[in-house]
Design an enzyme around this catalytic site. Structure first.
Site, PDB file in Angstrom:
ATOM      1  CG  HIS A  97      -1.925  -1.072   1.268  1.00  0.00           C
ATOM      2  ND1 HIS A  97      -3.016  -1.099   0.431  1.00  0.00           N
ATOM      3  CD2 HIS A  97      -2.012  -2.186   2.042  1.00  0.00           C
ATOM      4  CE1 HIS A  97      -3.746  -2.169   0.688  1.00  0.00           C
ATOM      5  NE2 HIS A  97      -3.156  -2.851   1.656  1.00  0.00           N
ATOM      6  CG  HIS A 107      -2.539  -9.794  -4.202  1.00  0.00           C
ATOM      7  ND1 HIS A 107      -3.075 -10.664  -5.136  1.00  0.00           N
ATOM      8  CD2 HIS A 107      -2.268 -10.538  -3.109  1.00  0.00           C
ATOM      9  CE1 HIS A 107      -3.136 -11.880  -4.611  1.00  0.00           C
ATOM     10  NE2 HIS A 107      -2.650 -11.842  -3.395  1.00  0.00           N
ATOM     11  CG  HIS A 148      -3.224  -5.849 -17.936  1.00  0.00           C
ATOM     12  ND1 HIS A 148      -4.001  -6.956 -17.704  1.00  0.00           N
ATOM     13  CD2 HIS A 148      -3.706  -4.865 -17.144  1.00  0.00           C
ATOM     14  CE1 HIS A 148      -4.930  -6.665 -16.817  1.00  0.00           C
ATOM     15  NE2 HIS A 148      -4.772  -5.396 -16.454  1.00  0.00           N
ATOM     16  N   GLY A 261      -5.582 -22.396  10.799  1.00  0.00           N
ATOM     17  CA  GLY A 261      -4.878 -22.052  12.021  1.00  0.00           C
ATOM     18  C   GLY A 261      -3.598 -21.288  11.779  1.00  0.00           C
ATOM     19  NE  ARG A 263       3.251 -14.467  13.937  1.00  0.00           N
ATOM     20  CZ  ARG A 263       3.690 -13.240  13.616  1.00  0.00           C
ATOM     21  NH1 ARG A 263       3.624 -12.830  12.355  1.00  0.00           N
ATOM     22  NH2 ARG A 263       4.195 -12.454  14.531  1.00  0.00           N
TER      23      ARG A 263
END
Length: 303
Positions: A97, A107, A148, A261, A263
């Site tokens: 960001h 991302h 792209h 499960g 972090r």
């Protein structure tokens, strides 16, 4: 290389994380915090995070390698026959960001899954997945076309049919169904991929991972010093709200991490540091903000 050489995949992913962090830290001038962690059921990872940088307001580049006795629902949504199988999963995931609203959020994720059947006579099922996508606030057409084009080049050596398929898949995946609105301008995305065999599927995944820096760094270098004011920061915070909504409501990677499960601190490093929501807000017709909605968010062919 063996038919499913998870050690080679792990070595590549660790090296990819190191290379990307080094390049981003050099661009920002701020070091990343490194945080190693272990998972009780098996495995662990390394989170590398930057906060309050000169260029990146917040960002993380995470490596994880986890094992478990039972695949979570998010991993078996498209493969119900694997429900209950043990698994090994590894990947690199990053979200950046930038502070300047003219620099887009980005991302990347590249990952490998392999099941561990209880019956040793049953062969493991494996697949690769990944991709990258761009989320601008005040976009420039040359930047979107560049991103792209690099995505297309990454897929090109593996067949001309893959880029159109993965580009369309990205447009479908990074879409907020509850808003009927794209998160950003896309890129490429693939999952459950093993159709070309291990060596070629791994090579494709490496090509996508290696394409990230050439796809993104030229954009932020062009835009990082553009002047902006409160209006631009306000709209950036508003659009970041869409990023939060997608990650918490629709993203399979977030769901997998939480359901297995993982972090939580590392999983939710993708959240932006400042975000806003407003009731029933609409951009002013003809404004720069309206241009994002009208000219960039609707899916289109960029190359």
């Amino acid at each position: 290389m063996s038919p499913t050489d998870s050690t080679a995949v792990r070595d590549y992913l660790c090296d990819l994380q190191t290379r990307i962090v080094a390049a981003l830290a050099a661009s920002d001038g701020t070091p990343f915090l490194e945080d190693s962690w272990q998972r009780e059921e098996g495995g662990g990872g390394i989170s590398r995070v930057i906060e309050g940088g000169k260029l990146f307001e917040r960002g993380g580049v995470n490596f994880s390698h986890v094992m478990g006795s039972k695949l979570p629902p998010s991993a078996t949504a498209s493969r119900p026959e694997l429900a209950g199988a043990g698994f090994e999963a590894m990947g690199v995931s990053l979200v950046l960001h930038p502070r300047n609203p003219y620099c887009p959020t980005v991302h990347l994720n590249v990952r490998f899954f392999m099941t561990r059947p209880a019956d040793p006579a049953v062969a493991p099922v494996w697949w690769f997945g990944g991709g990258m996508d761009l989320t601008p606030y005040y976009p420039f057409e040359e930047d979107v076309r560049h991103f792209h084009a690099v995505c297309k080049q990454a897929a090109a050596p593996f067949g001309p049919e893959l880029h159109p398929r993965f580009k369309a898949w990205c447009d479908r995946y990074f879409f907020l169904k509850h808003r009927n609105e794209a998160r950003g301008v896309g890129g490429l995305f693939f999952d459950d991929f093993n159709e070309t065999g291990f060596a070629q599927s791994f090579a494709l995944t490496r090509s996508v991972g290696d394409a990230f820096l050439p796809a993104y760094l030229p954009i932020i270098e062009r835009r990082r010093d553009l002047p902006y004011g409160e209006r631009e920061r306000d709209f950036q915070a508003y659009r970041r709200g869409r990023y939060v909504e997608f990650n918490l409501v629709w993203d399979r990677g977030t769901l997998f991490g939480l359901q297995s499960g993982g972090r939580t601190e590392s999983i939710l490093m993708s959240m932006p540091p400042e975000v806003k929501w407003r009731y029933a807000w609409q951009p002013e017709p003809g404004s720069a903000e309206a241009k994002l909605y009208e000219d960039f968010l609707p899916p289109r062919d960029w190359v």
